[in-house]
Design a protein around this motif. Structure first.
Motif, PDB file in Angstrom:
ATOM      1  N   GLY A  98       0.947  -1.169  -0.010  1.00 25.80           N
ATOM      2  CA  GLY A  98      -0.042  -0.002  -0.032  1.00 25.80           C
ATOM      3  C   GLY A  98       0.745   1.327   0.106  1.00 25.80           C
ATOM      4  O   GLY A  98       0.462   2.262   0.566  1.00 25.80           O
ATOM      5  N   LEU A 140       1.404   1.922  -5.281  1.00 26.64           N
ATOM      6  CA  LEU A 140       0.068   2.543  -5.709  1.00 26.64           C
ATOM      7  C   LEU A 140       0.095   4.079  -6.445  1.00 26.64           C
ATOM      8  O   LEU A 140      -0.881   4.527  -6.707  1.00 26.64           O
ATOM      9  CB  LEU A 140      -0.688   2.573  -4.400  1.00 26.64           C
ATOM     10  N   PHE A 172       5.031 -15.061   4.879  1.00 30.09           N
ATOM     11  CA  PHE A 172       3.721 -15.478   5.415  1.00 30.09           C
ATOM     12  C   PHE A 172       3.048 -16.628   4.765  1.00 30.09           C
ATOM     13  O   PHE A 172       1.920 -16.959   4.713  1.00 30.09           O
ATOM     14  CB  PHE A 172       2.755 -14.388   5.488  1.00 30.09           C
ATOM     15  N   SER A 232      10.821  -9.168  -5.609  1.00 25.31           N
ATOM     16  CA  SER A 232       9.269  -9.956  -5.729  1.00 25.31           C
ATOM     17  C   SER A 232       9.222 -10.900  -4.438  1.00 25.31           C
ATOM     18  O   SER A 232      10.166 -11.837  -4.528  1.00 25.31           O
ATOM     19  CB  SER A 232       8.868 -10.485  -7.158  1.00 25.31           C
ATOM     20  N   ALA A 262       6.956 -13.221  -4.427  1.00 25.36           N
ATOM     21  CA  ALA A 262       6.401 -14.527  -5.205  1.00 25.36           C
ATOM     22  C   ALA A 262       7.259 -15.373  -5.853  1.00 25.36           C
ATOM     23  O   ALA A 262       7.684 -16.243  -5.954  1.00 25.36           O
ATOM     24  CB  ALA A 262       5.198 -13.963  -6.122  1.00 25.36           C
ATOM     25  N   GLU A 285      13.596  -5.374  -9.954  1.00 24.91           N
ATOM     26  CA  GLU A 285      13.073  -4.550 -11.125  1.00 24.91           C
ATOM     27  C   GLU A 285      13.500  -3.272 -11.543  1.00 24.91           C
ATOM     28  O   GLU A 285      13.451  -2.997 -12.459  1.00 24.91           O
ATOM     29  CB  GLU A 285      11.474  -4.490 -10.702  1.00 24.91           C
ATOM     30  N   LYS A 338       6.123  -2.921 -21.770  1.00 24.33           N
ATOM     31  CA  LYS A 338       4.870  -3.439 -20.834  1.00 24.33           C
ATOM     32  C   LYS A 338       5.649  -3.967 -19.604  1.00 24.33           C
ATOM     33  O   LYS A 338       4.801  -3.981 -18.575  1.00 24.33           O
ATOM     34  CB  LYS A 338       4.350  -4.448 -21.600  1.00 24.33           C
ATOM     35  N   ALA A 386       4.668  -2.868 -15.550  1.00 23.08           N
ATOM     36  CA  ALA A 386       4.153  -3.761 -14.849  1.00 23.08           C
ATOM     37  C   ALA A 386       4.904  -3.641 -13.318  1.00 23.08           C
ATOM     38  O   ALA A 386       4.499  -3.604 -12.290  1.00 23.08           O
ATOM     39  CB  ALA A 386       4.208  -5.118 -15.315  1.00 23.08           C
ATOM     40  N   SER A 414       3.821  -0.770 -11.211  1.00 28.61           N
ATOM     41  CA  SER A 414       2.734  -0.895 -10.424  1.00 28.61           C
ATOM     42  C   SER A 414       3.016  -2.089  -9.053  1.00 28.61           C
ATOM     43  O   SER A 414       2.195  -2.220  -8.305  1.00 28.61           O
ATOM     44  CB  SER A 414       1.526  -1.584 -11.341  1.00 28.61           C
ATOM     45  N   HIS A 415       4.086  -2.738  -9.480  1.00 27.88           N
ATOM     46  CA  HIS A 415       4.501  -3.935  -8.652  1.00 27.88           C
ATOM     47  C   HIS A 415       5.188  -3.283  -7.199  1.00 27.88           C
ATOM     48  O   HIS A 415       4.906  -3.503  -6.207  1.00 27.88           O
ATOM     49  CB  HIS A 415       5.061  -4.872  -9.126  1.00 27.88           C
ATOM     50  N   GLY A 459       0.990 -12.702  -7.992  1.00 32.35           N
ATOM     51  CA  GLY A 459       2.534 -12.365  -7.607  1.00 32.35           C
ATOM     52  C   GLY A 459       2.647 -11.124  -8.641  1.00 32.35           C
ATOM     53  O   GLY A 459       2.928 -11.715 -10.022  1.00 32.35           O
ATOM     54  N   GLY A 460       3.114 -10.143  -8.063  1.00 35.14           N
ATOM     55  CA  GLY A 460       3.346  -9.016  -9.016  1.00 35.14           C
ATOM     56  C   GLY A 460       4.669  -9.300  -9.925  1.00 35.14           C
ATOM     57  O   GLY A 460       4.709  -9.073 -11.038  1.00 35.14           O
ATOM     58  N   SER A 490      -7.983  -1.773  -2.929  1.00 35.24           N
ATOM     59  CA  SER A 490      -7.432  -0.634  -3.803  1.00 35.24           C
ATOM     60  C   SER A 490      -6.058  -0.901  -4.230  1.00 35.24           C
ATOM     61  O   SER A 490      -5.452  -0.209  -5.102  1.00 35.24           O
ATOM     62  CB  SER A 490      -7.399   0.575  -2.786  1.00 35.24           C
ATOM     63  N   TYR A 491      -5.265  -1.767  -3.468  1.00 36.64           N
ATOM     64  CA  TYR A 491      -3.943  -2.220  -3.766  1.00 36.64           C
ATOM     65  C   TYR A 491      -3.770  -3.187  -5.192  1.00 36.64           C
ATOM     66  O   TYR A 491      -2.814  -3.106  -5.591  1.00 36.64           O
ATOM     67  CB  TYR A 491      -3.020  -2.504  -2.642  1.00 36.64           C
ATOM     68  N   SER A 539      -3.795  -3.988  -8.977  1.00 34.22           N
ATOM     69  CA  SER A 539      -3.583  -3.320  -9.918  1.00 34.22           C
ATOM     70  C   SER A 539      -4.312  -3.939 -11.062  1.00 34.22           C
ATOM     71  O   SER A 539      -4.520  -5.148 -11.548  1.00 34.22           O
ATOM     72  CB  SER A 539      -2.168  -3.453 -10.611  1.00 34.22           C
ATOM     73  N   LYS A 570      -4.517  -2.644 -14.318  1.00 33.40           N
ATOM     74  CA  LYS A 570      -3.828  -2.615 -15.477  1.00 33.40           C
ATOM     75  C   LYS A 570      -3.818  -3.927 -16.072  1.00 33.40           C
ATOM     76  O   LYS A 570      -4.653  -4.836 -15.895  1.00 33.40           O
ATOM     77  CB  LYS A 570      -2.527  -1.856 -15.580  1.00 33.40           C
ATOM     78  N   ASN A 571      -2.783  -4.198 -17.053  1.00 37.12           N
ATOM     79  CA  ASN A 571      -2.477  -5.632 -17.569  1.00 37.12           C
ATOM     80  C   ASN A 571      -1.154  -5.547 -17.356  1.00 37.12           C
ATOM     81  O   ASN A 571      -0.430  -5.063 -18.423  1.00 37.12           O
ATOM     82  CB  ASN A 571      -3.308  -5.563 -18.789  1.00 37.12           C
ATOM     83  N   PRO A 572      -0.506  -6.639 -16.841  1.00 39.15           N
ATOM     84  CA  PRO A 572      -1.086  -7.597 -15.893  1.00 39.15           C
ATOM     85  C   PRO A 572      -2.050  -7.124 -14.852  1.00 39.15           C
ATOM     86  O   PRO A 572      -1.865  -6.137 -14.140  1.00 39.15           O
ATOM     87  CB  PRO A 572       0.139  -8.233 -15.218  1.00 39.15           C
ATOM     88  N   GLY A 614      -1.015 -10.793  -3.142  1.00 38.13           N
ATOM     89  CA  GLY A 614      -0.793 -11.887  -2.516  1.00 38.13           C
ATOM     90  C   GLY A 614      -1.826 -12.452  -1.531  1.00 38.13           C
ATOM     91  O   GLY A 614      -1.647 -13.362  -0.717  1.00 38.13           O
TER      92      GLY A 614
END
Lengths: 456, 456
Positions: free
Chosen positions: A101, A105, A146, A166, A168, A219, A250, A254, A257-258, B311-312, B345-346, B348, B350-352, B357
């Motif tokens: 958050g 965002l 977690f 990341s 994940a 990233e 693209k 991403a 946003s991540h 997973g972002g 709200s968190y 995304s 868009k695309n992806p 999580g």
């Protein structure tokens, strides 16, 4: 300021946002400490609970009398600044903010992230995250992931450390490593890097005696200049492999946003890695493939490769890929061929050396040992179709004993389901990296050779 | 002359060279018939045994009074011509020669192989091999593979047929398919192709109602012109994917030692595949990856791809690869975004589309269904990190139900160990191909799109 050791070997941890509800992040993290192998003190922080998992709860870290080495924050984004401020009051040296958050965002989140930076600035506290899964240390059993162990395995202690922007991408590699019986030293998912960034982590791991190989998924870099300076030093001490995601338009959107990352140009990154002696993985599978080869095998001295197989087609595929990757496959000399005693007339003694589908462990032993001993080859790719009826179940021991005896690069290829996988795990646990296709095995050898060449 | 159906649905089989010794090829083959699910008569042929595995032995096929539909020969190379001649005397329509020791050994072996060709020439007998593992038919349980089921699984009945010049490459793919719960129609390892070659097999499979997809591993084509004529017709009826091995100098030499193949120029082969509407796999992993996508999914109408993930980082990697492979990742329209009700709200949009999580099955259902329904996308890539605590174990059913409901291309990506693999198997058994990396999932989509485009 250096990264405090309390992230990895805390005597006491506070889980802020500990929850009594299974499935909640604050529950899973607490569970992994309380029911795992962690040996230190554990303080759940939750103003609305008396006890969770048998542990007394506290309203705030400020209510805990004992020293707290590490705080893990898993509360709503809006609440993070206030609980973080309390951590400052308690002078906790290491804080991990799991909560998302923030800058991922956009502008409003970025403001909130700046707030966190202001809170820790000038203090003795260092912060990992926000928007991450934190730390796993296989030796001390610090485990802020977690993800329940019934869904995601944890590897045993080993010599690979892995940093990942990341959660994940990082944790699934842990799951793979664990299944393969390959160990890890430290895993750090660092998310939005509000404070600690990849360069800090690189520097820290460079002087970590338990780390031989550093693998990284990134990233975006926070500071290019700092990275260039530090990375050069680190790659002199450790083997470093990076996967840079967000290299396309693209992908870069991403990434923003991540983890709120500015991804930057692919060419600039590739150039920076090359200049600093970092090996770049082309995709995620390669990051895993390369890391496990580097972790256990010496780098090949040069490009003369022996391919030994009991499946001819695999030999053909390996030869194709070896040639594409600029390996030489010299035919064994007459002298060397004399060592291949008792081989059937239909075995091929060229290179690939095809032991054929009725090979047994003895035939493998003779072929592999002759090539490891000989100065005609710098590396051996052993392709093992374990499924053939004549190949003893003990073949893994044969190959592992040879690998221990000779200090020459050896990688393996084996493909198949449960029977094969059992033997693959034994080989990997013993330090021989195994790949499911000849192409990926050659790819790992190529990466080692490339690394060797830019070290010289 | 057409390939007789007796190879795949024989009423009676003779195993020539049947052995009482476990581990021997002639024992393993007999065992798989005698102890497997094969329903017809079985005649072990061995002049030195009375009974093997409880079955009466015969000195020769000529001593068997009943009709024999299929003979499997697993004796020393020198003995093959004489037992094959006996098969002619018995007028057996289908013969598989497992034995090696022919053209793969060079000129002397080539002479012996010519002998086999002369023996069957002008008769009603057709021959598969020599130097092969023969046939597996999942429906009739004809299984001439000399690999024990405890070491190599067999897939259930399905719609992929697979022809392979290499026994090892072929059978390990069977093992993988079986583990994934993906079915197969017919598998044929045809080795040195002394009689039946890849073109005969293609032609046969083209009119096989149980075959939708034909996958092939080849080292060399026996007759280029015949192949070009037939392949064009076949690719109009079935989806055909080839992996050509021996494309480099070293690989081509290895192919010659392996199956006596003249490998020929890589460019010529690639050109021939393109001209005949055959999709070429770049490596062995792709052959498997593509075959399972084609087997169960419709081809995408065009290149507009939706990526949905929890997973972002996986989303970033998928976006990178999608752009490299010329997919478009259009951002969902405002109208479509309105369907994503109750998303945090968190997340995304868009695309992806990053469900983050703490995604649950309901969030996936809304996102995947909206994209499948919408005309804004031609295909959906669903990335599932099953490990996150909020994602229900029943998520596989959610996704499978949507896949059945909408006739749009859907592929998945999931990475991890045992927990993940359980769910992967359920998805694959239900017809959704799953890949361990985003890059491989996008690769499979790209292959489908490519195929779609050269079909138009």
């Amino acid at each position: 300021m250096a990264i405090p050791k309390e992230f990895f070997s805390p005597q006491s941890v506070a889980v802020i946002g500990a929850s009594r509800h299974p499935g909640k992040i604050g529950h899973e993290i607490l569970w992994n400490f309380a029911r795992g192998f962690y040996k230190g003190r554990i303080f759940p922080i939750n103003p609305n609970s008396e006890k969770i998992l048998g542990l007394r709860c506290y309203r705030s870290v400020l209510n805990v009398r004992e020293k707290i080495d590490l705080a893990i924050i898993a509360v709503k984004a809006e609440t993070v600044p206030s609980v973080l401020t309390e951590c400052m009051g308690k002078k906790i040296p290491a804080v991990i903010v799991i909560s998302g958050g923030f800058s991922e965002l956009g502008p409003a989140g970025k403001l909130r992230e700046n707030e966190l930076q202001k809170i820790v600035a000038g203090t003795n506290t260092r912060l990992i995250g926000p928007n991450c899964v934190g730390v796993f240390d296989a030796k001390t059993n610090v485990d802020t992931l977690f993800l329940s162990k019934s869904r995601l395995l944890r590897p045993h202690a080993g010599n690979i450390s892995f940093i990942s922007q990341s959660g994940a991408v990082g944790t699934t590699i842990l799951d793979w490593l664990a299944e393969s019986g390959i160990g890890i030293s430290k895993f750090i998912s660092y998310g939005n890097q509000a404070d600690i960034d990849e360069t800090d982590l690189l520097e820290f791991l460079a002087s970590d005696n338990e780390t031989k190989v550093i693998a990284a998924y990134i990233e975006g870099l926070k500071s290019g200049r700092k990275f260039m300076q530090i990375a050069k030093k680190v790659s002199g001490k450790k083997q470093v492999i990076f996967l840079k995601a967000g290299k396309t338009k693209k992908g870069s959107q991403a990434a923003s946003s991540h983890t709120g990352s500015l991804a930057g140009s692919a060419e600039i990154y590739s150039g920076a890695f090359k200049q600093t002696g970092i090996l770049e993985a082309g995709n995620w599978e390669e990051l895993f493939d390369f890391a496990k080869a580097f972790a256990s095998q010496p780098l090949p001295a040069s490009n003369r490769l022996a391919v030994i197989t009991d499946g001819g087609g695999f030999g053909v595929l390996a030869a194709d890929e070896a040639e594409r990757q600029n390996f030489e496959l010299p035919e064994p000399s007459k002298k060397l061929k004399l060592k291949f005693k008792g081989f059937p007339s239909y075995a091929s003694l060229k290179n690939p050396i095809d032991l054929t589908g009725d090979a047994d462990a003895e035939r493998y032993k003779i072929a592999v040992e002759s090539c490891l001993k000989s100065d005609e080859f710098d590396a051996v790719l052993v392709i093992l179709l374990f499924q053939v009826p004549t190949l003893e179940k003990s073949i893994d021991e044969t190959i592992l004993a040879l690998s221990r005896k000779y200090n020459k690069t050896i990688v393996a290829c084996a493909a198949g389901s449960h029977y094969t996988q059992q033997l693959v795990r034994k080989l990997e646990a013993g330090g021989i990296p195994v790949y499911p296709t000849p192409e990926r095995a050659v790819g790992a050898l190529r990466a080692m050779l490339k690394y060797k060449n830019f070290k010289v």
